[in-house]
Design an enzyme around this catalytic site. Structure first.
Site, PDB file in Angstrom:
ATOM      1  N   SER A   1      38.635 -11.558  62.433  1.00  0.00           N
ATOM      2  CA  SER A   1      38.241 -10.442  61.579  1.00  0.00           C
ATOM      3  C   SER A   1      39.447  -9.534  61.292  1.00  0.00           C
ATOM      4  CB  SER A   1      37.102  -9.686  62.262  1.00  0.00           C
ATOM      5  OG  SER A   1      36.451  -8.913  61.331  1.00  0.00           O
TER       6      SER A   1
ATOM      7  N   ASP B   1      28.944 -15.820  57.033  1.00  0.00           N
ATOM      8  CA  ASP B   1      29.564 -14.519  57.305  1.00  0.00           C
ATOM      9  C   ASP B   1      29.382 -13.586  56.103  1.00  0.00           C
ATOM     10  OD1 ASP B   1      31.199 -12.398  57.972  1.00  0.00           O
ATOM     11  OD2 ASP B   1      32.865 -13.637  58.654  1.00  0.00           O
TER      12      ASP B   1
ATOM     13  N   HIS C   1      29.528 -13.834  61.229  1.00  0.00           N
ATOM     14  CA  HIS C   1      30.855 -13.267  61.524  1.00  0.00           C
ATOM     15  C   HIS C   1      31.392 -13.513  62.942  1.00  0.00           C
ATOM     16  CE1 HIS C   1      34.290 -10.902  60.609  1.00  0.00           C
ATOM     17  NE2 HIS C   1      34.001  -9.982  61.504  1.00  0.00           N
TER      18      HIS C   1
HETATM   19  C1  LIG Z   1      33.821  -2.920  60.945  1.00  0.00           C
HETATM   20  C2  LIG Z   1      34.082  -4.380  60.971  1.00  0.00           C
HETATM   21  O1  LIG Z   1      33.177  -5.162  61.195  1.00  0.00           O
HETATM   22  N1  LIG Z   1      35.277  -4.792  60.678  1.00  0.00           N
HETATM   23  C3  LIG Z   1      35.581  -6.179  60.631  1.00  0.00           C
HETATM   24  C4  LIG Z   1      36.583  -6.439  59.581  1.00  0.00           C
HETATM   25  C5  LIG Z   1      36.025  -6.561  62.011  1.00  0.00           C
HETATM   26  O2  LIG Z   1      37.186  -6.601  62.324  1.00  0.00           O
HETATM   27  N2  LIG Z   1      35.044  -6.732  62.892  1.00  0.00           N
HETATM   28  C6  LIG Z   1      35.272  -6.779  64.295  1.00  0.00           C
HETATM   29  C7  LIG Z   1      34.390  -5.829  65.010  1.00  0.00           C
HETATM   30  C8  LIG Z   1      35.085  -8.142  64.868  1.00  0.00           C
HETATM   31  O3  LIG Z   1      35.624  -8.365  65.964  1.00  0.00           O
HETATM   32  O4  LIG Z   1      34.415  -8.941  64.269  1.00  0.00           O
END
Ligand SMILES: CC(=O)N[C@@H](C)C(=O)N[C@@H](C)C(=O)O
Length: 813
Positions: free
Chosen positions: A643, A756, A788
């Site tokens: 992410s 995702d 995700h």
């Molecule tokens: C707020 C958020 O979900 N940001 C994403 C781009 C991200 O990095 N998520 C993190 C929490 C993850 O580890 O999936």
């Protein structure tokens, strides 16, 4: 005299090496394939042992005649079914007050809780509610009420009353009333009726007599917004109460559809005063932004009177079907959640993420507040909110860095009625805190000198049942016995619980036996004057290594791990998959760059607007620091992140193409410009790119798109850098600048989930294609049913199996 000509030595960095690698030809590839077949076979045996290590999720303590009993909810990956198996372990606690020893006499085996979505013991501990959510859109939700010896009641709630009960840890709230006659909970409201069409293709007013066999059908109806990533099919969490005697379910009226309800609790019971349901509510009428990991969604604490038919009502009978008014108790603050009543019922406490809501960061330093709860049950329109734990911007060294709590226990109170126990991040560790509500004193209940992570599971009177782990030790239950110093201040003496049940397999134990860890303090580079005090402080990186590498004087290859968010934290706790990587011979450097939780609000807020540079530099500082300390061999460094951590991974291989021999990116953010139009959190793209909330729009301008592109890893795939000519070129008087073609060359593995909604798969795929176009070696695994987190058991297993094999190939392990 210098000439005007700016010229020009072209050096290609990256591609040249790539061409050399390609020229090994197909035989080498075949050879590698055979080797990797064997490797997959070997590694798969070991990773299975790690992936199936159980987790300790929750615990309850019950006081029976024969002393305290513990019930521990655990879970474990079921690889074959690709689900998590849930089971319950019970034990009797015996304590020796003379020598401060404690023992848990566990039942010989745990009991599997097949198909159970939630278990909620009643306050007296005499009843247990088990909720079973349906697997499809037709079956009912089942509620079971168990006594100590048998199933007392079972109710099936059809989908026309409500859909699944929320058990997500966010909207979730399942709460018994004090006399154990009713349970309040949050469940999916039935969807709005769909239009129907008969066999002639004509619209019909209702679906009576609709028969699919003769060609009639249900239309789709109006699209209703959902709560985004991890909330597919979840549009409208609503409030319900079930009578556990009759099975009658009441949908609480009076809560407008614009409010999504969560975290319901009952107001305290006092004779004659009205009973309220108190809950958190999120506004989701116009636009539902993704809510998972997003504490920046405005929310309030609401209360609504509950008409208890069995107790007789203070309302006239003919009013019985009318809704009571709803009260917003926290109007003056942008965020209120996790409502909790004090033991004496005089106060209502709640957490707030107002720093997140007000700034736009998806998570921030939290605060804890209270309001008075009227003893006569008459709620006033304006309520004074008192701060119990304020936001910390910058803490002095060694002092409390601010509150970072994910939830509170349903009964977190010590026997004095005013000391609250909770778990929070403190730099890279999770710690247990005690807060005396009267004196305001906040202290660490878990050991001050521990670099492990601690979470409170349950209270046994004034003693604490906790779980403790570190990157090199599996989660274990610990027992904290309260002791009081002469000044009356409590502290806890921590005892190990001899528990053979939680023993890991031989392979895991031997894999972990030689590992060590420490938390490194890394000074940040390029500290500019405009940074706040808290943003100039060193960051932390958790370094895990084998003691053997130190003895041999040879560094193991290193995996640099970068967490997502970016406003999240990689805690110093056990991770099955990272422990697996360290057990096969990798050192780990887990970097909590500025922007992470746990370090105060100054440091967190220093990142937005500078993503892709400040965070990248922090990670590079940590890597350089490890190399300078002799902890890493600069020729065998890899990087892994998901992410926003994938954003950093792909930035790092673009901005420092010579630093990493291999990389792995899990659902990475590679191009904010293409993410913004399709993610469930477009506001996140604006906030992290600009550093404020003013730029957000549903219709980004070409300037916005350009900024997004320029701040994204995609802009570093291949770029031209100009740099002053090194001194040995001095003889060429007319040439004083060198143009470098800098290009990604790090072989990179991509792990992508088709479902995702946060960072849609197209982001990773576009970057993969761009790398391929440049001849960079890539491997892509796509998980069609994953969203995700890529955390379903088979996905987790296959992902880390491939990460290990990929890194082994380039680190020559
Ligand atoms: C707020 C958020 O979900 N940001 C994403 C781009 C991200 O990095 N998520 C993190 C929490 C993850 O580890 O999936």
């Amino acid at each position: 005299m210098m000439s005007d000509c700016i010229l020009v030595v072209v050096a290609k960095v990256g591609l040249q090496d790539q061409l050399t690698m390609d020229s090994y030809g197909t035989d080498t590839v075949k050879e590698l394939d055979q080797t990797s077949e064997e490797e997959y076979a070997t590694q798969s045996k070991l990773i299975k042992e790690f992936i199936t290590i159980p987790s300790i999720d929750k615990a309850w303590i019950f006081n029976s005649g024969s002393g305290p009993q513990a019930m521990v909810a655990m879970s474990q990956a079921n690889l074959l079914a690709n689900k998590r198996r849930k089971f319950m372990l019970s034990g009797h606690i015996s304590k020796e007050s003379s020598n401060l020893s404690v023992n848990f006499h566990w039942a010989p085996f745990p009991v599997e809780m097949t198909g159970a979505s939630a278990f909620v013991p009643s306050p007296s501990g005499l009843k247990l509610l088990v909720v079973r959510n349906p697997d499809d859109k037709e079956s009912p939700t089942k509620f079971e009420i168990w006594s100590s010896s048998h199933l007392e009641k079972e109710f099936h709630i059809p989908q026309k009353v409500h859909g699944s009960v929320y058990v997500d840890g966010w909207f979730e709230g399942i709460s018994w009333n004090s006399d154990e006659t009713c349970v309040a909970y949050v469940a999916e409201e039935p969807s709005l009726p769909k239009p129907t069409f008969d066999h002639l293709g004509y619209y019909t007013k209702d679906n009576v007599g609709l028969d699919k066999d003769i060609g009639s059908w249900k239309g789709q109806g109006d699209w209703e917004e959902e709560w985004g990533e991890a909330y597919a099919g979840k549009r409208q969490p609503a409030l319900f109460v079930i009578n556990v005697d009759s099975g009658e379910v009441e949908h609480i009226k009076g809560v407008p559809r614009s409010i999504s309800v969560g975290q319901v609790v009952w107001s305290p019971s006092s004779k004659g005063s009205a009973k309220y349901l108190v809950f958190a509510g999120w506004l989701g009428d116009k636009r539902k932004f993704g809510i998972k990991y997003c504490y920046n969604r405005p929310c309030s604490i609401y209360a609504i009177k509950f008409r208890d038919a069995s107790a007789g009502s203070d309302e006239p009978k003919d009013n019985a079907k009318e809704a009571f008014p709803i009260h917003n108790l926290t109007k003056s603050i942008s965020s209120g959640f996790s409502p909790l009543f004090s033991k004496d019922g005089k106060f209502l406490l709640f957490l707030s993420a107002k720093t997140a809501v007000d700034s736009g960061a998806h998570w921030g330093t939290e605060s804890l507040h209270k309001i008075n709860w009227p003893s006569d049950g008459k709620l006033s329109e304006s309520t004074d909110i008192v701060d119990l734990i304020p936001v910390v911007n910058c803490a002095d060294d060694g002092c409390f860095p601010g509150l970072y709590v994910t939830g509170l226990l349903s009964d977190p109170w010590l026997s004095d009625g005013h000391t609250l126990m909770l778990s929070s991040y403190w730099h890279s560790c999770r710690v247990i805190l005690s807060l005396n509500m009267l004196s305001g004193e906040l202290s660490r209940a878990s050991p001050n000198d521990s670099d492990c992570s601690w979470s409170v599971l349950a209270l046994d009177g004034d003693d604490i049942v906790a779980v403790c782990s570190s990157p090199v030790s599996v989660p274990e239950i610990k027992y904290g016995k309260k002791v009081v110093d002469p000044a009356g201040r409590p502290s806890w003496q921590w005892l190990d619980i001899p528990n053979p049940i939680f023993k890991s397999s031989e392979k895991v134990t031997s894999g972990l036996s030689s590992l060590e860890f420490k938390i490194l303090k890394v000074p940040v580079s390029n500290v500019s004057e405009c940074l706040t005090k808290g943003a100039k402080k060193p960051i932390e990186a958790i370094y895990v290594s084998s003691s053997k590498s130190k003895e041999n004087g040879i560094c193991d290859p290193l995996v640099v791990i970068v967490h997502g968010g970016p406003h999240s934290v990689a805690p110093c706790s056990f991770s099955k998959t990272l422990a697996y990587l360290s057990s096969i011979g990798y050192s780990l450097l887990i970097v909590n760059y500025r922007g992470s939780l746990g370090f105060g609000e100054d440091a967190l807020q220093s990142l937005p607007g500078k993503v892709g540079s400040q965070d990248v530099n922090d990670v590079l500082s940590a890597v350089d620091h490890a190399v300078e300390m002799g902890l890493a061999d600069p020729s065998r460094i890899t990087v892994l992140g998901g992410s926003h951590g994938g954003f950093l991974t792909t930035h790092l291989i673009g901005q420092a193409p010579n630093k990493f021999v291999a990389a792995a990116a899990r659902n990475p953010v590679c191009n904010l410009a293409s993410m913004v139009g399709i993610t469930d959190i477009p506001d996140w793209c604006f906030f992290e790119a600009y550093g404020d909330q003013t730029h957000y729009t549903e219709a980004p301008s070409p300037e916005d798109m350009s900024r997004f592109h320029q701040m994204s890893p995609i802009s570093h795939i291949s770029k031209v850098n100009t740099t002053p000519l090194p001194f040995f070129f001095d003889k060429f008087e007319d040439i004083h600048l060198m143009i470098l073609l800098v290009q990604v060359k790090t072989p990179t593995l991509f792990l992508l989930g088709t479902m995702d909604l946060r960072v849609p798969i197209s982001n990773g795929i576009q970057y993969v294609r761009a790398l391929k176009e440049k001849g960079v070696e890539v491997k892509v695994l796509v998980f069609p049913n994953d969203n995700h987190p890529l955390d379903r058991p088979q996905t987790d297993y296959e992902s880390f199996l491939n990460i290990a094999v990929w890194f082994n190939k380039y680190c020559k392990l």
